[in-house]
Scaffold this active site. Structure first.
Site, mmCIF file in Angstrom:
data_model
loop_
_atom_site.group_PDB
_atom_site.id
_atom_site.type_symbol
_atom_site.label_atom_id
_atom_site.label_comp_id
_atom_site.label_asym_id
_atom_site.label_seq_id
_atom_site.Cartn_x
_atom_site.Cartn_y
_atom_site.Cartn_z
ATOM 1 N N HIS B 69 0.835 -1.195 0.000
ATOM 2 C CA HIS B 69 0.000 0.000 0.000
ATOM 3 C C HIS B 69 0.870 1.246 0.000
ATOM 4 C CE1 HIS B 69 0.662 -0.766 4.284
ATOM 5 N NE2 HIS B 69 0.485 0.523 4.493
ATOM 6 N N GLU B 204 1.416 -8.848 9.511
ATOM 7 C CA GLU B 204 1.837 -7.761 10.390
ATOM 8 C C GLU B 204 1.315 -8.056 11.799
ATOM 9 O OE1 GLU B 204 -0.084 -4.471 11.327
ATOM 10 O OE2 GLU B 204 -1.929 -4.726 10.201
ATOM 11 N N HIS B 415 6.597 -6.607 11.482
ATOM 12 C CA HIS B 415 5.952 -5.321 11.680
ATOM 13 C C HIS B 415 5.310 -5.225 13.054
ATOM 14 C CE1 HIS B 415 3.660 -1.707 10.600
ATOM 15 N NE2 HIS B 415 4.392 -1.638 9.521
#
EC number: 3.1.27.-
Lengths: 985, 601
Positions: B69, B204, B415
């Site tokens: 993204h 994530e 993440h």
């Protein structure tokens, strides 16, 4: 001699008619029967290629086939089937077989053997599936024939091992629809190998094709629907299917689990990987809850819907659905709901939140946190937050159903429902408001919840606001601050949307009468009275002030100490409002004053009986007095009608009955009056003027009878007979009057015949009720029917005349529940002096808002009529979506009516306007004018007439009575002031 | 067997910012995201690409790059990577990302170069050149990168155009989630993935230890606060970052204004937002159900109530709502407006996100009421300060939900913070019984996979097997005899006759013989007879014959008896069978070894 001749002509004429009818019927039969099958046969033989044959079959399938010729057609089709090599043609034939066997009146057992035969030699899977489909149609047509069902089930089992999923699907469908219910009984009787249908179907739960798995589950559900009790063993199988890869399988499995859980709610199942055991319904509930967070929204909707109907689930599990343990950085956190509750209970409501207010508190034991809750945890929290509004609506509905059956759950789910008031989709908001209303007797709103609820009052959607008013009508508020808050918000709402006036007043009426003790301490503040000083008198026409008064007066009804707090002008205003808004302001007992309505004491109940008695008595008096002299009868009728009408006004509960009976008596009175006229003895030319009265009476009676028949809900067949009888009398009267006034005999022939047909029709429709009508007009008429049929018109008229005068007055039995349909147009109000301006030549939308009471099926019956100044009337059919149903027997019509300027500036208008042409153009300068809007009730007389079997049978019923359509105006017309402006060039 | 080796490259591992992961699937190398770290101003802000190939060109080593993204911590290093380090291969991203990404990069470049005056930074032209290498991937579209490697995008719901990617080589696959959100918000839907059962799921884990409350309460609180302030004539300042959350809040306020018929103006400070809003209008299919369904009547991003902000408006009397950048009140327009409005207690500032320590935002959130501004001014904050968290990452429950949906064999957490990931790792292993990894930056994890190998079976063999027994039962394994031929890396199962024919070999007979000693003093003939009757009585459904030459056959198994050369009391039974009858043969021997039943005589 001449008379004799005429009579013969008449006789012959009638005979001819009958013969013609017979001939037509006979011809029809002769023509149709052979044509269908023969034509098909010829067509199919002609066909040179499969494509041709297919075309013929498709053409053939467009027209229906009569029951008698089905078998012939089927034989021809089968014959062709054997010869056909092309699979697509065979497929079409197979599908036709299924269609044909569904023909009503045809018993398909004769073609079953052939169908099974061709099934055995068929190679194509598609055709095979289609044939099985045809067999299914045959089987469902013969539900009683056990042997056939057994055979079909056998066939299905045989083909279950087919490699094509389509064939297996159909087999399972067959098993589901036809699998024998009373297995043991039939097996013993016939000695066939016992087949456990459930086991066979259950084996296909693990088929490799998802479509077949779905079909198997559906078949199982079908068995359940047909009344077979499913085994509990299926539960475990179904649970495995919940983790299937395909959504349709999961969706069906959820249903199956639900079914089993309803069948065996109390049996015990073990929890895997532990020694504990729980009730099956709880286990199923947990599993379905888990499906609320499925990947496919179809499954989620299904699961959320089903949750609502699992009422036997234990409260412990139920409450888990609203539970979601929050944590932040591994520390326990309280939800906003919990915080709001705490804030409220600590008295610190509405303090602004600070940074860190929601700071997590205690540490969580990492081992104890279960991230994927087995069981019901948080199912509704997820469902209400779902991405798709379909799921959210389903979840709200489920919440509603569960909350209705469990008060403690209702209390708990409140927070969540209140949250839904802010959903992004209006439908969801509306649904949750309705839900809240439905469970409102189980709950009391906390102040912070009320605050959120009231915030929605500013919504721009009228539906939402009104739904919210309805909700507030039946809400319990816990504190006086709450009442105050509600009032303030409602007044704000009123200021912002003045059109909500009536709805808000009504809402405050209930709010006041529900919470008298909470309103009491607020009274001085609300009325802004002062212990020492007189305050200014508020404006009586201010809707906001009226709203406050409505609240207070309704609270004062059950709180006798309240009026002591009123100031003088309040009492004056009370008197005024009690008169002008009597439906909103109750009668109060005011101390030290002349009681405004002393008659009405708090206990009104005993008063109802006397009025009921009065009604009965006055009606009985009328019915017993039929043989008095006409003068006395007339007077009595007049008095009784007046009494009844007044009674209807006074006692709203009896209004329906009173009006209904009064209308009937009115009809009778009119009839008596008409018969009293001297016209009967005078020569024709002399009574022309007087006959006006008689024909007008006949006309009015007709109208009134239509009103009686269609404007009242709850009219039963007994009454319909009497009403029709009255109408018949009116028609007779009309005939007599016409006969007397018209010269010449020719038109009378037709009229007489028509009348006799109607009598005949009456007899046929109400044959069962005829015994009750002894000595009545129609009774005598039917006795003389043979004679009438052969008489010439003049004679008929004569007979009718005497019979009308001799006929007795029929007793009208009162129905149990009868209500008059009524409508009130709220909007447009019709008092405005400001014309509605719009550009001529374009349309203007006029908002119409009306409440309808006791109208059955308003979607099809209620119309809006617009009367233009030139007398043109326009009828508008509102859309079904414009009707809302806020309560039983009540409907609300909110629609838009399009008016256009050209609609009435026809010739007459233009001619009138012609003089005022503007200097600058050819456009007429248009002046403001008034348009009338009213509501009509459309009726269709065929709807009410009881259907007797032979009418359906195709016999030609007389066309006269069957479908008279008309409209009855049932609301006061409202005038709308409009002003078209000339279009700018 | 093949291996998967995902390596978090200098970032992404146990850290938020600088997402960059290298995955090798069956010999194909894919780079997932190419982010930068906002916290550094030196070389550390970009991933260390020299790590990938010590020497040699990146293009030769990497098969493709995938960007999940448009957030800079996922795409910020892209121009540096492609233009300055040098990469010419394809870069995959979704169309909205492709559209919005260059705007953000350009904005970032401007701040870094024009404002801070940094050298050795990528130029506008480099951004343009870099974007030319981008290939757009639509939702659920399968793109063949080359003959073996294919990628597929799934909706992730984090920001407009955010996607999860499935990378597949042969039968091995990896799913990379990027950032995702499992609860829908006002403008985006929830992440969704089908049950693709990848070998590895890289997810994530920003909120690994958080379970969040319902979004509705937060939204309601937010709206209520704004509404109340506006009603009493106050002004509301909402500091936001230009993209993502800002749009959600705009939609939220816009619909609320619409619903409640409010008239107070809402302003949005201009800048890159206008351009971005334009793209939000275009990519309606990427938004949530409500916006998608109603856009025919009206595009929700064509705001009716929200207008562009002008500096002069801040002094206008009366209520208003202003969205201003940046989000932490550390500089720019939001700070200017804040200074103007801070003195009035009717006004309100709502911080919609987390603020870094040292910023004005952080100070006021921690309750400081007197702020020292530059020039020794002291600003007294009388306005109300509110905090509202709107975050678009999946919480622990959401992560678990996604794992449940995809059913991976292994899970890899990136993440997030190491300590939090530890908790989630333990939970995942406990509840799904799959292996879970959490590599540090630069660490490589190698996962063995058990690839399934398709074997073709000849129809003749299959039909023969079908004919022999019952229909195949899905629940039970079946034994099937045949010959596996491996030829040019393709496998076939054929009947042995055909195999012999194909390979040109002669058939060999394999016979087993076995001697069984029996204690029996009688004659050989009698022993044979006894054996015969014994077998006949036991093996009822087999064909047992007594041949005239004095031997017994059971099907094709031959049994002969002979007297023992040394001990006449012992007879030796010779049992002989072919390889095909192994089962029956061994059964017979074991049967005979037990001895014969005592003769009735």
């Amino acid at each position: 001699m001449a008379a004799h001749l005429k009579k013969r002509v008449y006789e012959e004429f009638t005979k001819v008619v009958q013969q013609q009818q017979e001939e037509i019927a006979a011809k029809k039969l002769r023509l149709t029967k052979p044509s269908k099958s023969a034509a098909l046969h010829i067509d199919l033989c002609k066909a040179t290629s499969p494509a041709d044959a297919l075309q013929y079959l498709l053409q053939f399938a467009r027209k229906p086939v009569e029951a008698e010729s089905v078998e012939g057609v089927v034989r021809i089709l089968l014959e062709h089937y054997y010869k056909e090599n092309d699979a697509s043609v065979r497929l079409k034939i197979a599908s036709l077989l299924g269609l044909l066997s569904k023909t009503s009146g045809f018993s398909p057992d004769c073609i079953m053997d052939d169908a099974i035969n061709i099934l055995q030699n068929e190679k194509s899977h598609q055709v095979l599936a289609q044939l099985l489909d045809a067999l299914l149609a045959i089987g469902t047509k013969l539900p009683e024939n056990q042997a056939i069902q057994m055979r079909l089930v056998d066939v299905a089992c045989k083909h279950l091992t087919d490699t094509s999923h389509g064939v297996r699907n159909k087999c399972l469908q067959l098993l589901g629809n036809l699998g024998s219910l009373e297995k043991s009984v039939t097996m013993d009787a016939e000695g066939l190998a016992p087949r456990d249908v459930q086991k066979i179907i259950g084996d296909y739960f693990s088929d490799q094709d998802p479509r077949v798995r779905t079909a198997a589950i559906k078949a199982m559900l079908q068995l359940h629907e047909r009344g077979l009790k499913l085994h509990q063993a299926i539960y475990n199988q179904a649970c495995k299917l919940l983790s299937d890869d395909y959504e349709q399988v999961r969706s069906a499995a959820v249903q199956l689990i639900w079914v089993v859980s309803q069948l065996y709610p109390e049996s015990i199942v073990p929890i895997p990987s532990s020694n504990e055991e729980i009730r099956l319904v709880d286990d199923a509930f947990g599993k379905i809850c888990h499906m609320v967070s499925d990947g496919s929204w179809v499954v989620r909707v299904q699961a959320a819907k089903l949750l609502g109907s699992m009422e036997q689930v234990s409260s412990h599990f139920l409450e888990q659905t609203l539970d979601k343990k929050l944590m932040s950085d591994l520390r326990r956190k309280r939800t906003a709901h919990e915080r709001a509750k705490e804030l409220y209970s600590s008295g610190e409501f509405s303090s602004g939140r600070k940074w860190g207010d929601d700071a997590p508190k205690e540490e969580i034991d990492t081992g104890a946190v279960n991230l994927i809750e087995s069981g019901a945890c948080g199912a509704f929290v997820h469902g209400l937050e779902d991405e798709m509004f379909e799921v959210r609506i389903a979840a709200v509905e489920a919440l509603c159903m569960l909350a209705q059956s469990s008060p403690s759950f209702a209390e708990k789910c409140l927070d969540f429902l209140v949250d839904m008031f802010n959903d992004e989709i209006e439908e969801v908001r509306l649904q949750s408001i309705h839900t809240m209303r439905k469970i409102s007797n189980n709950i009391t709103l906390r102040e912070d919840q009320l605050d959120t609820v009231l915030a929605v009052l500013e919504d721009s959607s009228r539906d939402i606001r009104e739904a919210l008013h309805e909700l507030l009508c039946c809400t319990n508020v816990s504190t006086k601050e709450g009442i105050h808050l509600a009032l303030v918000e409602l007044l704000k709402n009123l200021a912002k949307y003045p059109t909500d006036r009536d709805s808000i007043w009504k809402c405050l009426k209930f709010l006041g009468s529900r919470h008298p003790t909470l309103v009491l301490p607020l009274v001085p503040e609300l009325l802004s009275t002062h212990p020492f000083f007189d305050t200014a008198e508020p404006d009586m026409d201010d809707p906001a002030y009226i709203a406050v008064l409505v609240l207070i007066f309704n609270a004062a009804k059950t709180c006798p100490t309240m009026p002591a707090l009123f100031s003088d002008h309040t009492f004056r205003h009370y008197a005024y409002l009690r008169d002008s808004l009597s439906h909103l302001v109750p009668a109060l007992r005011l101390p030290g004053r002349k009681l405004v309505s002393s008659a009405v004491s708090p206990n009104i109940v005993p008063h109802e009986d006397p009025s009921q008695q009065f009604l009965q008595q006055s009606l009985e008096r009328v019915y017993s007095l039929q043989h008095l002299d006409p003068q006395g009868t007339q007077e009595l009728l007049e008095f009784t009608i007046r009494d009844l009408q007044r009674l209807g006004e006074l006692q709203s509960e009896l209004a329906g009955v009173a009006d209904f009976s009064a209308t009937y008596l009115q009809c009778q009175l009119l009839l008596i009056k008409a018969l009293q006229e001297k016209l009967w003895n005078v020569a024709a030319p002399l009574y022309l003027k007087q006959s006006d009265l008689a024909s007008a009476a006949a006309k009015q009676i007709m109208e009134e009878t239509y009103k009686m028949e269609f404007m009242y809900s709850g009219v039963e067949n007994k009454q319909v007979v009497i009403i029709h009888h009255m109408r018949l009398q009116a028609k007779a009267l009309q005939l007599i009057v016409t006969a007397r006034t018209t010269r010449g005999v020719d038109p009378l022939f037709g009229m007489c015949e028509k009348f006799l047909q109607e009598v005949d029709f009456f007899q046929r429709c109400f044959i069962a009720d005829l015994p009750h009508l002894q000595d009545s007009f129609v009774d005598k008429l039917l006795d003389l029917m043979p004679r009438l049929m052969t008489s010439k018109p003049a004679e008929v008229v004569k007979i009718l005349q005497t019979m009308l005068r001799q006929s007795t007055f029929l007793h009208l039995p009162l129905p149990e529940q009868i209500h008059k349909a009524s409508a009130t147009i709220i909007e447009p109000a019709g008092e405005s002096d400001n014309p509605l301006r719009f550009t001529s030549g374009l349309v203007v939308a006029l908002d119409v808002d009306a409440t309808l009471e006791h109208v059955q099926d308003p979607q099809s019956t209620v119309k809006v009529q617009v009367l233009y100044p030139d007398g043109q009337a326009q009828m508008i059919h509102p859309k079904p979506a414009d009707f809302r149903n806020p309560g039983p027997g009540r409907h609300r019509l909110i629609t838009q009516v399009y008016l256009s300027h050209t609609a009435w500036t026809g010739l007459s208008h233009l001619a009138r306007m012609g003089r005022k042409m503007c200097s600058w153009g050819s456009y007429p300068c248009l002046e403001p004018c008034q348009v009338e809007v009213r509501l009509l009730l459309a009726y269709n007389s065929s709807a009410r007439i009881p259907k007797s079997p032979w009418i359906e049978g195709g016999e030609v019923s007389p066309q006269v009575e069957t479908s008279i359509e008309g409209t009855i105006p049932f609301s006061k017309p409202v005038k709308v002031y409009i002003m078209p402006k000339p279009a700018r060039r | 067997a093949a291996t998967l080796t995902p390596t978090p490259r200098a970032g992404a591992g146990q850290d938020v910012g600088r997402s960059c992961i290298l995955v090798s699937v069956a010999g194909k190398n894919v780079m997932l995201d190419c982010g930068m770290h906002m916290g550094f101003n030196d070389d550390r802000r970009f991933p260390d690409f020299s790590y990938i190939t010590q020497n040699g060109r990146l293009t030769d080593f990497l098969d493709c790059v995938i960007i999940s993204h448009f957030h800079l911590d996922h795409c910020g290093a892209l121009p540096y990577f492609s233009e300055m380090v040098g990469y010419d291969g394809p870069i995959y991203m979704t169309p909205p990302t492709q559209a919005i990404c260059p705007i953000l990069l350009e904005d970032y470049r401007k701040i870094a170069v024009d404002k801070k005056g940094e050298a050795n930074f990528f130029t506008s032209q480099m951004i343009k050149d870099c974007m030319k290498k981008v290939v757009a991937v639509h939702l659920h579209q399968t793109v063949q990168v080359d003959d073996e490697l294919e990628i597929k995008a799934y909706y992730a719901g984090h920001v407009l155009g955010a996607a999860m990617f499935q990378i597949k080589v042969g039968s091995e696959s990896v799913v990379y989630t990027g950032d995702y959100n499992m609860t829908p918000d006002r403008h985006l839907g929830a992440a969704w993935i089908d049950r693709c059962r990848p070998n590895l799921l890289i997810t994530e884990s920003t909120y690994a230890t958080t379970i969040r409350d319902s979004k509705r309460c937060r939204e309601r609180d937010f709206l209520k606060k704004v509404h109340e302030t506006v009603e009493r004539g106050g002004k509301v300042l909402i500091p936001v970052f230009a993209l993502g959350r800002a749009q959600e809040l705009c939609i939220l306020l816009e619909t609320f204004w619409e619903r409640m018929n409010l008239k107070a103006p809402i302003y949005f400070s201009t800048g890159l937002t206008e351009k971005a809003n334009h793209y939000y209008k275009l990519f309606i299919t990427w938004t949530n159900q409500k916006i998608r369904k109603t856009f025919v009547q009206r595009n929700m991003f064509e705001f009716k109530h929200i207008k562009a902000f002008d500096r002069a408006f801040a002094d206008n009397p009366g209520p208003m709502v202003v969205f201003a950048t940046p989000g932490m009140l550390h500089a720019g327009q939001s700070l200017q407006i804040f200074r103007k409005w801070a003195g009035n207690e009717k006004n309100m500032v709502i911080m919609p996100g987390y603020c870094v320590q040292g910023t004005v935002g952080h100070k006021i959130l921690s309750g400081q009421r007197k702020l020292e501004m530059e020039g020794r001014q002291v600003l007294e904050v009388k306005m109300q300060v509110e905090y509202m968290s709107f975050s678009a990452h999946a919480d622990a429950k959401g992560i678990m939900q996604l794992i449940g949906q995809a059913e991976p064999e292994h899970v890899l957490l990136v993440h997030g913070e190491a300590k939090k990931m530890e908790f989630l790792k333990q939970k995942i292993e406990q509840e799904f019984r799959v292996n879970c990894y959490m590599p540090a930056n630069g660490e490589t994890v190698t996962l063995p996979t058990s690839p399934s190998i398709p074997v073709g079976i000849s129809l003749g063999l299959l039909k023969r097997e079908m004919a022999q027994g019952m229909l195949p039962d899905a629940k039970r394994p079946r034994l099937l005899q045949g010959t596996l031929i491996m030829k040019d890396s393709n496998f076939r199962l054929v009947s042995s006759e055909q195999a012999l024919k194909e390979l040109g070999l002669a058939e060999h007979q394999l016979r087993f013989t076995c001697r069984v000693h029996l204690h029996d003093a009688r004659k050989e003939q009698e022993t044979v007879m006894r054996v015969y009757s014994h077998l006949k009585s036991i093996l009822k459904d087999h064909c047992v014959q007594h041949l005239p030459d004095g031997s017994v056959t059971v099907e094709s198994i031959l049994i002969q008896a002979a007297a023992h050369s040394e001990d006449p009391g012992t007879k030796v039974l010779l049992v002989s069978w072919t390889y095909q009858d192994e089962e029956l043969g061994s059964y017979l021997t074991s049967l005979l070894k037990k001895g014969l039943p005592q003769a009735p005589s």
